[in-house]
Write an enzyme that holds these catalytic residues in place. Structure first.
Site, PDB file in Angstrom:
ATOM      1  N   CYS A 117       0.386  39.797 -47.091  1.00  0.00           N
ATOM      2  CA  CYS A 117       0.982  40.433 -48.271  1.00  0.00           C
ATOM      3  C   CYS A 117       0.521  39.833 -49.594  1.00  0.00           C
ATOM      4  CB  CYS A 117       2.503  40.367 -48.191  1.00  0.00           C
ATOM      5  SG  CYS A 117       3.169  41.254 -46.770  1.00  0.00           S
ATOM      6  N   CYS A 404       5.941  36.443 -50.333  1.00  0.00           N
ATOM      7  CA  CYS A 404       5.971  35.788 -49.036  1.00  0.00           C
ATOM      8  C   CYS A 404       4.808  36.332 -48.205  1.00  0.00           C
ATOM      9  CB  CYS A 404       7.301  36.044 -48.328  1.00  0.00           C
ATOM     10  SG  CYS A 404       7.746  37.788 -48.173  1.00  0.00           S
ATOM     11  N   GLY A 406       3.627  37.045 -44.125  1.00  0.00           N
ATOM     12  CA  GLY A 406       4.243  37.245 -42.828  1.00  0.00           C
ATOM     13  C   GLY A 406       4.025  36.151 -41.808  1.00  0.00           C
TER      14      GLY A 406
END
Length: 419
Positions: A117, A404, A406
């Site tokens: 991400c 964040c 994953g």
């Protein structure tokens, strides 16, 4: 800047109440890595929206063609394009081919960055680092994802060594489970999830109605297929289509849990990020080069960093990455005007805001991924485009972007606006 000028600036800063760290960040130096163009496509619902039938290569060609035209740069000066992308199985082929098809010469190189991400922010960092190192003078960082045409199949089959490892094996856990882990471990209620998500929708609705996104968005001319009739039409996609007007805590509270198998089962389709298609891009070069070429300077890259943490609670990454980037620059959170924190799930959004003690009015003022969507590889770049536009609107200067990752990481970057 000479040492005498620096001393005078420091004295002036002390008199005005501006910390030395903030002075350093706001100072304009010839070697600064600056952003001269920052744009994005609309973000549209995967499988349903206006970009659902647009392959990654066509999405990139559209955006990069617009970047080439809007930047008024001689394309021969662009030495490298770095694409942040997560899902495409042949992204390296697509990146290089799309760069050429968008009108850049054979001398323009291309690469792919993938840190899940945060891939879009990683792409910016990689281009910026090349410029700082003197490897290139001018580059473009892109984040792009077609979640409609590239499946997210989660973790692959792992070896026995990974499956037997207490930390490494956590990467088998689906993202929804990690959201529930955060909610359970840190006692985040379903009500808190829905309140956070409702604010995201309401902020995004306000921004869209006020036309704030217009400065960020460049239209995409594409084709879309009617799933019922099979008819293919030419369309122009020019606005985000995932923002649900009139969303309230009460309306969100009626949505069933998405993951009832993992208590406390607080994550729903209404308080988690939408799967989405979209792309964003920024043009980077040194300040001296921008001035030489007569390029507008929108802002500068102030640095980026990464941290690691347990994959099972990957969502809290920004709560660790943000203090790390602030410590590296010497800034306090009070000196930051905007925090763009990726809303992968409301659970992690609630935790990060509370843990860091942030002023919520500074967090995602135009809404975040819950409302406008999260094209995985795009978001890290999209956040920078959004942050710079919002800093200009507010006449403020400093933004921190963070997300964040994953597999149990967090990234954060600092960007400074110039009006």
């Amino acid at each position: 800047m000479s040492s005498a000028q620096q001393r005078l600036s420091s004295i002036a800063g002390h008199l005005s109440g501006v910390s030395p760290a903030k002075q350093r960040l706001l100072a304009k130096n010839p070697d600064d890595v600056v952003i001269t163009l920052a744009v994005r496509t609309p973000l549209t619902k995967a499988k349903k929206g206006g970009l659902k039938d647009t392959q990654l290569d066509d999405l990139l060609i559209s955006l990069l063609t617009t970047v080439r035209e809007k930047s008024h740069l001689d394309p021969n000066l662009v030495e490298d394009v770095c694409l942040g992308n997560v899902l495409h199985p042949s992204a390296a082929y697509v990146a290089r081919s799309a760069v050429l098809a968008a009108g850049f010469p054979e001398t323009t190189a291309a690469s792919v960055a993938n840190r899940f991400c945060s891939s879009g922010l990683l792409a910016i960092q990689q281009i910026a680092n090349q410029i700082i190192a003197g490897s290139i003078d001018i580059g473009i960082a892109v984040g792009a994802e077609s979640m409609s045409t590239n499946a997210d199949n989660g973790a692959p089959a792992f070896s026995q060594q990974i499956l037997a490892h207490p930390l490494a094996s956590q990467n088998l856990q689906p993202m929804g489970q990690t959201s529930e882990n955060v909610a359970a471990q840190f006692n985040i209620s379903r009500r808190a999830h829905d309140e956070f998500a409702a604010r995201s929708f309401q902020k995004a609705e306000r921004a869209q109605k006020a036309g704030w996104f217009d400065e960020e968005i460049v239209p995409v001319r594409t084709k879309v297929k009617d799933p019922k009739t099979g008819e293919v039409k030419d369309i122009v996609v020019d606005r985000d289509d995932g923002i649900r007007y009139g969303t309230t805590v009460e309306s969100l509270s009626k949505i069933r849990p998405a993951f009832p198998q993992w208590p406390p089962s607080s994550t729903t389709g209404g308080n988690a990020s939408q799967i989405t298609d979209g792309a964003a891009a920024v043009v980077l070069m040194k300040r001296s080069r921008a001035l030489e070429l007569g390029q507008p300077i929108l802002g500068k890259f102030g640095g980026a960093t990464v941290v690691g943490l347990e994959p099972r609670i990957m969502g809290i990454g920004p709560s660790i990455a943000i203090p790390k980037i602030l410590a590296k620059t010497g800034l306090t959170k009070e000196e930051v005007d905007i925090f763009e924190i990726n809303e992968a799930f409301a659970s992690m959004g609630v935790y990060c805001v509370q843990k860091l003690g942030l002023d919520e009015s500074k967090v995602n003022p135009r809404g975040g991924a819950i409302a406008i969507g999260h094209p995985l590889g795009c978001t890290g770049t999209r956040q920078v485009v959004t942050a710079l536009a919002e800093l200009r609107r507010q006449n403020k200067r400093i933004a921190v972007t963070s997300m964040c990752v994953g597999t149990g990481m967090g990234m954060a970057g600092i960007f400074v606006s110039e009006h």
